[in-house]
Design an enzyme around this catalytic site. Structure first.
Site, short mmCIF file in Angstrom:
data_model
loop_
_atom_site.label_atom_id
_atom_site.label_comp_id
_atom_site.label_asym_id
_atom_site.label_seq_id
_atom_site.Cartn_x
_atom_site.Cartn_y
_atom_site.Cartn_z
CG HIS A 1 45.67 36.47 34.75
ND1 HIS A 1 45.35 36.16 36.02
CD2 HIS A 1 46.18 35.31 34.16
CE1 HIS A 1 45.65 34.93 36.19
NE2 HIS A 1 46.28 34.37 35.21
CE1 TYR B 1 44.64 41.08 45.32
CE2 TYR B 1 43.61 40.58 43.16
CZ TYR B 1 44.94 40.94 43.79
OH TYR B 1 45.91 41.16 43.51
N PRO C 1 51.14 43.30 50.24
CG PRO C 1 50.95 41.06 50.80
CD PRO C 1 51.21 42.51 51.54
CE LYS D 1 50.10 48.11 41.27
NZ LYS D 1 50.20 47.22 39.97
CE1 TYR E 1 45.67 43.62 41.18
CE2 TYR E 1 46.14 43.05 38.93
CZ TYR E 1 46.04 42.70 40.33
OH TYR E 1 46.21 41.32 40.60
C1 PHB Z 1 50.71 36.15 44.52
O1 PHB Z 1 50.27 35.17 43.64
O2 PHB Z 1 51.48 35.52 45.16
C2 PHB Z 1 50.10 37.20 44.73
C3 PHB Z 1 49.29 37.68 43.70
C4 PHB Z 1 48.64 38.76 43.92
C5 PHB Z 1 48.80 39.69 45.04
C6 PHB Z 1 49.64 39.36 46.01
C7 PHB Z 1 50.24 38.19 45.87
O3 PHB Z 1 48.27 40.79 45.25
#
Ligand code: PHB
Ligand code: APR
Length: 389
Positions: free
Chosen positions: A72, A200, A292, A296, A384
């Site tokens: 990505h 997000y 989460p 990280k 990130y």
């Molecule tokens: C996930 O795909 O489970 C996932 C992706 C990004 C995050 C947290 C969880 O920041």
């Protein structure tokens, strides 16, 4: 039995360390209290930094990830009904790899088996001993028999609830903790993701995240109260709430289908210092937990493994101690920066019960800044994709 390094825990930390050591000719045994399939049944995050991808390559466990993983170049921040792309590649020259932790763990397990690494599953009462002195050893029980493994070093890769950190006298360890007043309700479903990149979303009703495991498997989350019960959330309720928190174009594009996993996870920041006690080293979730937001957790476990592997390799192959002695300090410097980033992304994206309208306005101002200032976007992107080791 005798080995050079006993690794407690067969999660990503323990398996990655074991494979790097094995490739370098350093003997190790992995112990885990549960069965292999139980470990493979856990659903966790799935965004890998370039450093993590590189370590999997070093461990010769990257073949399937190269084929099936999704690189990505960016992700979206959604707020105020709109969607703003953070172009990770343009801002940093780096990308991330979307590949589930479960798959990564399976690849490492397969590689360990193929290369003859010793793993003992369903080992109960695992206990590290004498790591403050010169003759460390680990005991465990298997099928009613007690076993002892003598070793040079013990790697505590046994997660937040493991025995390694708990074996350290309280006076020798400092802990730092923050809990958050909400959780994440997540579902996995075999439906195509709403977007080809992660979204997000900050919304007055609460945070939402659209992630994925593949082009046909989606992972979606919504912020929920800590005392929420999974049973109260039918798939329809979940998707309705997710839609409400997304910009209209995404809400309309959302493809729904039955979930096959649904769970609630609390959010926490936690760090234990130091990460070395004589010949015992704490690695990954055993030493630290991050919320989460920003994905990280696994990547931090990988950077710990990198530092510890360097230390052990130099110890055994070059007979130098500098890197091993620097393990805790080097690992913690990176840990705290990721703890800070995960905390700040969590604070930015979630609805805090005590925050009120003022809190929401401040978040929107910061999001506006992040999406209109090149300097701010670059800082977000740099964190990130992962800070350098
Ligand atoms: C996930 O795909 O489970 C996932 C992706 C990004 C995050 C947290 C969880 O920041
Ligand atoms: N004895 C032996 N094994 C143990 C014990 C114990 N007392 N306690 C825990 N374990 C095992 C668990 O069964 C588990 O398989 O240790 C392993 C720890 O694995 P994880 O919890 O996955 O921790 P880690 O390998 O550090 O993984 C890093 O990244 O995405 C994040 O939190 C996520 O697990 C992930 C982490």
């Amino acid at each position: 039995m005798r080995t050079q390094v006993v690794i407690i825990g067969s999660g990503p930390s323990g398996l990655l360390l074991g494979q790097l050591l094995g490739n370098a000719g350093i003997d190790n045994v992995v112990l885990d209290r549960v069965a292999k399939n139980y470990i493979l049944g856990r659903v966790r995050a799935g965004v890998l930094e370039e450093g993590t991808v590189g370590l999997l390559k070093d461990a010769s466990a990257d073949m399937r990830m190269r084929e099936e993983g999704l690189p990505h170049d960016g992700f979206s921040l959604a707020f105020d009904g709109r969607d703003h792309r953070i172009d990770l590649f343009a801002l940093t020259g780096k990308r991330v790899m979307v590949y589930g932790q479960t798959e990564l763990t399976r690849d490492l397990m397969d590689r360990r088996e193929a290369t003859g690494g010793v793993s003992i599953y369903e080992a109960t009462n695992v206990m590290p001993h004498d790591f403050g002195g010169g003759r460390p050893y680990v005991t465990y029980e298997k099928d009613g028999v007690t076993h002892r493994i003598d070793c040079d070093f013990i790697a505590g890769c046994d997660g937040y609830h493991g025995i390694s950190r708990k074996s350290v006298p309280e006076r020798s360890i400092a802990t730092f903790e923050r809990t958050y007043p909400f959780g994440w309700l997540g579902v996995l479903a075999d439906v195509p993701p709403v977007s080809h990149e992660l979204i997000y979303a900050n919304h007055p009703r609460g945070f939402a995240l659209c992630s994925m495991r593949s082009a046909s498997r989606s992972r979606y989350y919504i912020q929920c109260p800590l005392d929420e019960k999974v049973e109260n959330w039918s798939d329809d309720c979940f998707y309705d709430e997710l839609r409400r928190r997304l910009p209209t174009t995404h809400a309309q594009a959302l493809v729904v289908g039955p979930s096959f996993e649904k769970s609630i996870a609390p959010l926490r920041s936690f760090v234990a210092e130091p990460m070395r006690f004589g010949s015992l080293f704490l690695v990954g979730d055993a030493a630290h937990i991050v919320p989460p937001t920003g994905a990280k957790g696994l990547n931090l476990a990988a950077s710990d493994v990198h530092y510890l592997f360097e230390g052990l390799r130099d110890h055994y192959l070059d007979h130098t101690q500098t890197a091993l002695d620097a393990y805790s300090e080097r690992a913690l410097r990176r840990v705290w920066k990721s703890v800070r980033f995960s905390w700040s992304m969590t604070t930015l994206m979630h609805r805090f019960p005590e925050g009120g309208d003022f809190g929401q306005k401040i978040q929107e101002a910061e999001l506006d800044y992040l999406t209109h200032s090149d300097a701010a976007a670059r800082s977000l992107a740099e964190n990130y994709v992962g800070l350098p080791y």
